[in-house]
Design a protein around this motif. Structure first.
Motif, PDB file in Angstrom:
ATOM      1  N   LEU A  43       0.840  -1.195   0.000  1.00 10.67           N
ATOM      2  CA  LEU A  43       0.000   0.000   0.000  1.00 10.67           C
ATOM      3  C   LEU A  43       0.878   1.250   0.000  1.00 10.67           C
ATOM      4  N   PRO A  44       0.344   2.391  -0.476  1.00 11.12           N
ATOM      5  CA  PRO A  44       1.132   3.631  -0.419  1.00 11.12           C
ATOM      6  C   PRO A  44       1.444   4.025   1.026  1.00 11.12           C
ATOM      7  N   LYS A  45       2.596   4.622   1.229  1.00 10.28           N
ATOM      8  CA  LYS A  45       2.975   5.144   2.547  1.00 10.28           C
ATOM      9  C   LYS A  45       1.951   6.172   3.016  1.00 10.28           C
ATOM     10  N   GLY A  46       1.613   6.137   4.304  1.00  2.00           N
ATOM     11  CA  GLY A  46       0.664   7.099   4.859  1.00  2.00           C
ATOM     12  C   GLY A  46       1.245   8.500   4.918  1.00  2.00           C
ATOM     13  N   THR A  47       0.376   9.500   4.946  1.00  2.00           N
ATOM     14  CA  THR A  47       0.801  10.906   4.994  1.00  2.00           C
ATOM     15  C   THR A  47       1.253  11.285   6.401  1.00  2.00           C
ATOM     16  N   GLU A  48       2.424  11.925   6.473  1.00  5.36           N
ATOM     17  CA  GLU A  48       2.948  12.442   7.734  1.00  5.36           C
ATOM     18  C   GLU A  48       2.797  13.965   7.744  1.00  5.36           C
ATOM     19  N   HIS A  49       2.446  14.491   8.902  1.00  3.34           N
ATOM     20  CA  HIS A  49       2.184  15.926   9.072  1.00  3.34           C
ATOM     21  C   HIS A  49       3.121  16.449  10.155  1.00  3.34           C
ATOM     22  N   PHE A  50       3.905  17.477   9.850  1.00  2.00           N
ATOM     23  CA  PHE A  50       4.903  18.011  10.770  1.00  2.00           C
ATOM     24  C   PHE A  50       4.516  19.439  11.179  1.00  2.00           C
ATOM     25  N   ILE A  51       4.478  19.682  12.498  1.00  2.00           N
ATOM     26  CA  ILE A  51       4.156  21.017  13.020  1.00  2.00           C
ATOM     27  C   ILE A  51       5.127  21.325  14.154  1.00  2.00           C
TER      28      ILE A  51
END
Length: 659
Positions: A43-51
């Motif tokens: 499966l495609p890699k999941g989205t990571e969110h950086f803050i």
């Protein structure tokens, strides 16, 4: 599946395989899990969110969290372009961000409220299908709200092929409306979409200080489905205060007074400030404390309140400087003797000598300082700091928040070929790693950071009144303000000078050499090597030092190998940066840097359907989509698959019996 496995390989792990057989007691169970996990790897890699560097600014943080730094709007545009007008897509996005509040507005617009529910339920289900397409059913199932778990799963995986299927689908929608559950359903599926667009959230430090409600931010993070935190120096300050480190208690109160956030301390965390307020009024009654006035407009609080805050601010600042002197003298290995300034003041002439130069003091009203022993706390000061520190340690909410920061946090994190550090990797001018002696042993680079984290944990979790506890507390303070601290990254914290000396030359806080050397390819490679990363496929992601975007500074350093995403979430920095923060999105194909303009309010976002105005720059585009197998989680899963294949062979050869 290839099973070229020898008996020796099985017997080398026989004890572990016997334990594993309790989870997968048959060939059928083990092989099914192998098939499932190998499918997930593709499966495609999941989205990571950086803050990073949120600094208590909860409203823009919550909004960016809800909209996934624009990811939800991009998904809506991809899915509904050509089907819905821009205004309709914007309304749908707002409904996803703020379902409860937006429904109230929409219910007033529709003559037939059931039409409103019906239209938006179909759109949200379609969007939810689209955003969940990169996940397995089991992963999505784990995120489903309990009240609608079965219904949403049916709707997500129901295909309207054929008359009967379409009727079944419609009957579910109509039943939800007829049973007066449409409102709750819309809220539930909107919140599910928010979870699905981001697989993992990274907070790269500084949740606390300056902004009005850090507690709301921590509460949101505690309810997030997948989050990690890299501690910032302001986080460590509050963690140390919660542990009972008195100097950090004083610092936390000083900053709260400076930014008029004492209500967070008192009302939110339930910390009793009456001892400090009473002491400040009695001790500084005749002192206007002009240098200690809070950074707040006259319209926001009364003159009397500002005066009280200023007195409390000065009172706790003097206590802080005295307490710092105690640590500096107790820990010569910290090499901070230059910060002992109270003994450099000429109390008769109102001057101070720093580095051989004499300066006029702006304020010389020090009723609690004995010039012969300037670092000695008065009995009244000792009473104040003891009582307030005890209150910090008794605050249930603060302790819950700090325990969460310890459980989900670390000083650095290496994840999916990226190194996440709030501040820097401390370097000397020649590019070598800065070293420091801790408990009689010299550490540098990665090992120094690991040792600091370990010692900080001892400061919080060790038994009271032990040397281990005391040393840990002292290190926590050092991490807030020391030159070898990766989360501070400067040679000085010139708080005293800013309050008491006019000349700005004394206010200078020199950044660690990391910040001037990070564009050097050889230095970058040395850092990547230190942390076991391939410089060709990795990044360092930092916050801490605001990027002055309005002056033309780029957050992209070292040809894209270092990304500094502190763009000014904190309003206190926005005049310097010119924007209101950066965030970073890393999906299976691209790494996108998003710059944000100031957020007005939730009310305006709901009523006017106004999103944060954001600009996206693609930092990196992968020619080949990254899959789960390319991630850290994929590597872990592959090891599990290999172990399950060993178990399968053990079953097939009779080495372990099926149950």
């Amino acid at each position: 599946m290839a099973m070229n496995i020898s008996d020796r390989e099985i017997y080398e792990k026989i004890d572990y395989l016997k334990l594993l057989s309790k989870l997968y007691p048959s060939i059928s169970k083990a092989s099914t899990e192998v098939i499932n996990m190998e499918a997930i790897l593709n499966l495609p890699k999941g989205t990571e969110h950086f803050i990073t560097d949120i600094h208590g600014e909860y409203e823009p943080f919550v909004h960016v969290l809800k909209n996934g730094s624009g990811t939800i709007k991009r998904k809506i545009d991809e899915l509904f372009e050509g089907e819905l007008m821009e205004s309709e897509r914007r309304k749908l996005a707002t409904l996803v961000y703020y379902p409860e509040q937006k429904l109230e507005c929409m219910e007033a617009e529709y003559e037939n409220i059931e039409d409103c529910y019906r239209i938006n339920m179909y759109r949200l289900i379609k969007l939810c299908k689209y955003t969940s397409s990169k996940y397995t059913r089991s992963k999505v199932r784990n995120l489903l709200p309990d009240d609608f778990k079965y219904i949403i799963e049916e709707l997500l995986h129901e295909h309207m092929n054929g008359e009967h299927k379409e009727k079944y689908y419609r009957s579910i929608i109509e039943s939800i409306i007829e049973t007066d559950r449409a409102r709750e359903f819309i809220i539930a599926i909107a919140e599910l979409i928010q979870k699905l667009v981001v697989a993992r959230l990274h907070i790269i430090g500084d949740i606390f200080d300056r902004g009005p409600r850090p507690d709301i931010i921590v509460d949101r993070l505690m309810n997030h489905h997948c989050v990690d935190i890299q501690w910032g120096n302001h986080d460590m300050l509050w963690m140390a205060a919660a542990a009972g480190e008195k100097t950090c208690v004083a610092n936390a109160l000083r900053i709260s007074a400076r930014y008029a956030n004492l209500d967070v301390v008192e009302d939110i965390y339930g910390i009793n400030l009456l001892p400090l307020a009473t002491f400040a009024i009695e001790t500084y009654r005749d002192d206007p404390c002009l240098e200690f006035m809070p950074k707040i407009s006259d319209e926001e609080v009364s003159t009397t309140e500002k005066s009280l805050m200023a007195k409390m601010h000065k009172a706790i600042s003097i206590i802080q400087f005295k307490l710092e002197g105690e640590i500096i003298k107790r820990r010569p290995e910290f090499e901070m003797k230059h910060r002992l300034l109270l003994n450099m003041v000429d109390y008769e002439n109102g001057t101070i000598n720093i580095k051989g130069k004499t300066y006029k003091m702006k304020d010389m009203y020090f009723p609690t300082i004995d010039p012969k022993n300037p670092y000695e706390l008065t009995d009244a000061e000792r009473n104040v700091i003891d009582r307030v520190t005890a209150s910090f340690k008794r605050s249930d909410k603060l302790q819950r928040h700090v325990e969460f920061l310890f459980s989900k946090g670390s000083i650095f994190l290496k994840v999916n070929s990226n190194l996440l550090i709030h501040g820097c990797v401390p370097l000397n001018e020649d590019g070598s790693f800065m070293s420091m002696r801790i408990k009689g042993r010299e550490y540098s680079g990665k090992e120094l950071m690991i040792q600091m984290e370990k010692t900080a944990r001892e400061g919080y979790f060790s038994k009271e009144n032990t040397e281990e506890k005391q040393y840990g507390l002292d290190i926590m303070w050092y991490m807030w303000t020391g030159k070898c601290s990766s989360i501070f990254g400067k040679d000085n914290m010139t708080t005293f000078e800013r309050y008491f000396i006019e000349e700005k030359e004394t206010h200078t806080e020199n950044k660690n050499s990391y910040y001037s050397l990070r564009e050097d390819e050889d230095v970058c490679k040395k850092i990547f090597d230190e942390f076991g990363l391939d410089i060709n496929d990795s990044h360092i992601i930092n916050g801490h030092v605001p990027v002055k975007s309005k002056s033309g500074e780029s957050p992209i350093k070292a040809n894209g190998k270092i990304l500094v995403i502190d763009g000014g979430f904190s309003k206190a920095y926005q005049s310097k940066t010119g924007i209101a923060g950066y965030t970073l999105i890393y999906n299976s194909v691209t790494m996108q840097l998003v710059s944000h303009q100031p957020f007005s309010s939730m009310e305006e976002a709901v009523n006017d359907e106004s999103d944060i105005l954001s600009t996206t720059v693609v930092v990196e585009h992968k020619s080949k989509r990254k899959l789960v197998r390319d991630t850290d989680e994929g590597i872990r899963m592959q090891k599990e698959i290999d172990d399950l294949k060993l178990l399968l062979r053990a079953y097939q050869r009779g080495i372990i019996k099926q149950r």
